[in-house]
Design a protein around this motif. Sequence first.
Motif, PDB file in Angstrom:
ATOM      1  N   ARG A   1       0.845  -1.201   0.000  1.00 20.99           N
ATOM      2  CA  ARG A   1       0.000   0.000   0.000  1.00 20.99           C
ATOM      3  C   ARG A   1       0.882   1.253   0.000  1.00 20.99           C
ATOM      4  NH1 ARG A   1      -5.409   1.247   2.392  1.00 20.99           N
ATOM      5  NH2 ARG A   1      -5.521  -0.952   2.985  1.00 20.99           N
ATOM      6  N   GLN A   2       1.940   1.215   0.807  1.00 18.66           N
ATOM      7  CA  GLN A   2       2.881   2.339   0.794  1.00 18.66           C
ATOM      8  C   GLN A   2       3.487   2.525  -0.594  1.00 18.66           C
ATOM      9  OE1 GLN A   2       5.702   3.028   4.071  1.00 18.66           O
ATOM     10  NE2 GLN A   2       4.873   1.182   5.048  1.00 18.66           N
TER      11      GLN A   2
ATOM     12  N   HIS B   1       3.369   5.819  -2.910  1.00 15.15           N
ATOM     13  CA  HIS B   1       4.646   6.367  -3.389  1.00 15.15           C
ATOM     14  C   HIS B   1       4.610   6.559  -4.909  1.00 15.15           C
ATOM     15  CE1 HIS B   1       8.983   6.899  -3.888  1.00 15.15           C
ATOM     16  NE2 HIS B   1       8.975   5.874  -4.748  1.00 15.15           N
ATOM     17  N   LEU B   2       4.107   5.562  -5.631  1.00 14.67           N
ATOM     18  CA  LEU B   2       4.034   5.647  -7.090  1.00 14.67           C
ATOM     19  C   LEU B   2       3.080   6.755  -7.530  1.00 14.67           C
ATOM     20  CD1 LEU B   2       3.910   1.839  -7.993  1.00 14.67           C
ATOM     21  CD2 LEU B   2       5.848   3.405  -8.251  1.00 14.67           C
TER      22      LEU B   2
ATOM     23  N   PRO C   1      -2.102  12.971   1.110  1.00  9.11           N
ATOM     24  CA  PRO C   1      -1.506  14.177   0.520  1.00  9.11           C
ATOM     25  C   PRO C   1      -2.457  15.370   0.633  1.00  9.11           C
ATOM     26  CG  PRO C   1      -2.384  12.743  -1.188  1.00  9.11           C
ATOM     27  CD  PRO C   1      -2.538  11.996   0.102  1.00  9.11           C
ATOM     28  N   THR C   2      -1.953  16.547   0.378  1.00 12.13           N
ATOM     29  CA  THR C   2      -2.784  17.759   0.482  1.00 12.13           C
ATOM     30  C   THR C   2      -3.902  17.750  -0.552  1.00 12.13           C
ATOM     31  OG1 THR C   2      -1.208  18.902  -0.954  1.00 12.13           O
ATOM     32  CG2 THR C   2      -0.901  19.149   1.423  1.00 12.13           C
TER      33      THR C   2
ATOM     34  N   ILE D   1      10.963   2.564  -0.097  1.00  9.08           N
ATOM     35  CA  ILE D   1       9.899   2.296   0.872  1.00  9.08           C
ATOM     36  C   ILE D   1      10.445   1.983   2.257  1.00  9.08           C
ATOM     37  CG2 ILE D   1       8.033   0.705   1.474  1.00  9.08           C
ATOM     38  CD1 ILE D   1       7.394   2.698  -0.735  1.00  9.08           C
ATOM     39  N   ILE D   2      11.517   1.204   2.333  1.00  6.41           N
ATOM     40  CA  ILE D   2      11.938   0.738   3.656  1.00  6.41           C
ATOM     41  C   ILE D   2      12.928   1.670   4.352  1.00  6.41           C
ATOM     42  CG2 ILE D   2      11.555  -1.652   2.947  1.00  6.41           C
ATOM     43  CD1 ILE D   2      14.583  -2.045   3.059  1.00  6.41           C
ATOM     44  N   ASN D   3      13.398   2.712   3.707  1.00  6.44           N
ATOM     45  CA  ASN D   3      14.205   3.735   4.382  1.00  6.44           C
ATOM     46  C   ASN D   3      15.463   3.137   5.015  1.00  6.44           C
ATOM     47  OD1 ASN D   3      15.244   5.972   5.640  1.00  6.44           O
ATOM     48  ND2 ASN D   3      13.594   6.125   7.183  1.00  6.44           N
ATOM     49  N   LEU D   4      16.521   3.081   4.231  1.00  9.18           N
ATOM     50  CA  LEU D   4      17.770   2.447   4.662  1.00  9.18           C
ATOM     51  C   LEU D   4      18.769   3.418   5.284  1.00  9.18           C
ATOM     52  CD1 LEU D   4      18.175   0.120   1.563  1.00  9.18           C
ATOM     53  CD2 LEU D   4      17.530  -0.565   3.879  1.00  9.18           C
TER      54      LEU D   4
END
Length: 495
Positions: free
Chosen positions: A252-253, A257-258, A295-296, A322-325
Amino acid sequence: MMVKQTIVRALVVSLGCIAIIALILTVVQHQSLVLPHRLQYGMVFDAGSTHTSLYIYRWPGNKENNTGVVSQALVCDVDGLGISSYAQNPPAAGISLKKCLEMAEIAIPEGQQTATPVYLGATAGMRLLQLTNQTQTEQVMEQVAKVIQSFPFDFRGARILSGIEEGAYGWITVNYLLEGFIKHSFDGEWVRPKGRKILGALDMGGSSTQIAFTPVDAVRDPATAADLKLYGHKYEVYTHSYLCYGKDQALRQLQAHLLEMSGLAKPVTHSCFPLGYNMTITMGNLYDSPCVAKPTWFDPTAVVTFVGTSDSARCLSHMRSIINLTACSFAPDCGFNGVYQPSVNGDFFAFSAYFYTFDFLGLTPQAPLPKVLTTIDTFCRRTWASLKTEYPNVKDSYLRDYCASAHYMRTVLVEGYKFNTTWENIYFQKQVADTDIGWTLGYMLNLTNLIPPDRPQVVTGVQRSQWAAEVFFIAFAVFLSLLVLAVLWIWTPNQ
């Protein structure tokens, strides 16, 4: 007359001796028989984010160092989605459990049902609902508790497990099933195995993912340490649960993001979807989760169409976003998303969604990392038409998501948890010894410390065969004495 009196005296003495002998035999040979311990039962509802299952466990009444030797007796899958999906209709959450509770009434002996504890543990799905609506959360939990209490079991509570509990109980399950804590010796005793190997646990659910293992050094962050005591021994386990990073919430994230990356262009290209597959949803459905920030320009009625492109390389690149490394404050001891994690240690079992995804790709129970990467890349380049031709019986939503799920899990394991040089230590498993791997067995094992052991009945008496022999001996002796008396009486003249 004297002879007859002598005979009578002899008979009395003989009978007295026989009685004394019989009494001595009875006293000497009496035993205390300890009846076998009854099986005890316990039940745990796993109320996950996507579905609920009831696990029924049993163990002998005699416990080992205050922990029951537990085995799985029955699994019942509840119809419908997870209980968090009933937020708008809480009574339906309770009603959904009835079928499995009725099966439990059949599986557990009637005389033991009132003494059988039943627990419900809710995981990440309810943790997410709790973040958004506390009132609905309480109503759902009240309704499931109400229904369980209407059945003749010993209801011990319905609660939402913390992430650290879910991870720790999964770790307990893995090591119990592999006899890391205790095993049955050739002498018929339960012993702590020498040179035992303690494994780590990797769990991938729908809304969260967990890692748990015993690190080489002490855990530096107390918030990630679980101190456990099982079978008389203590263990310090590192464990962390990544809420919103279960398979479903991660995908879903990815969609959010896309959409944001597209600049509101229509349609939105989806590199992880197969070429030829399109999916249309509303923004209201897409952002109906605390795991994705609205989002706004959010419009719940607006329609978004995702168009698959089978672009494996771009799919992998999006997963890394997505996973923020980025590093954490405990660097270099970091997992992903800024979380502390010591270096992985030892072998690991990966289960739940990990198993189902890698099993579909033919990568279970183990495969070299180069083969894993090649297999995922090849699969993610295929078109929807070719996949439907080869897998006509696989549900569309599963077939559509296998590429995205595989790239996501590979990224979490290799780059998030740092299995880049120790991939061969991961085994993808669903069951061990006909028992499902998950947190529920570990939960039951931990809770058996709170359940008193069954006390066997002690019956004082003799064994049936011994009692019959004694009765026969006494009866035969009496009969023989009377026979001798009769013969002497007849053949002895009166004096």
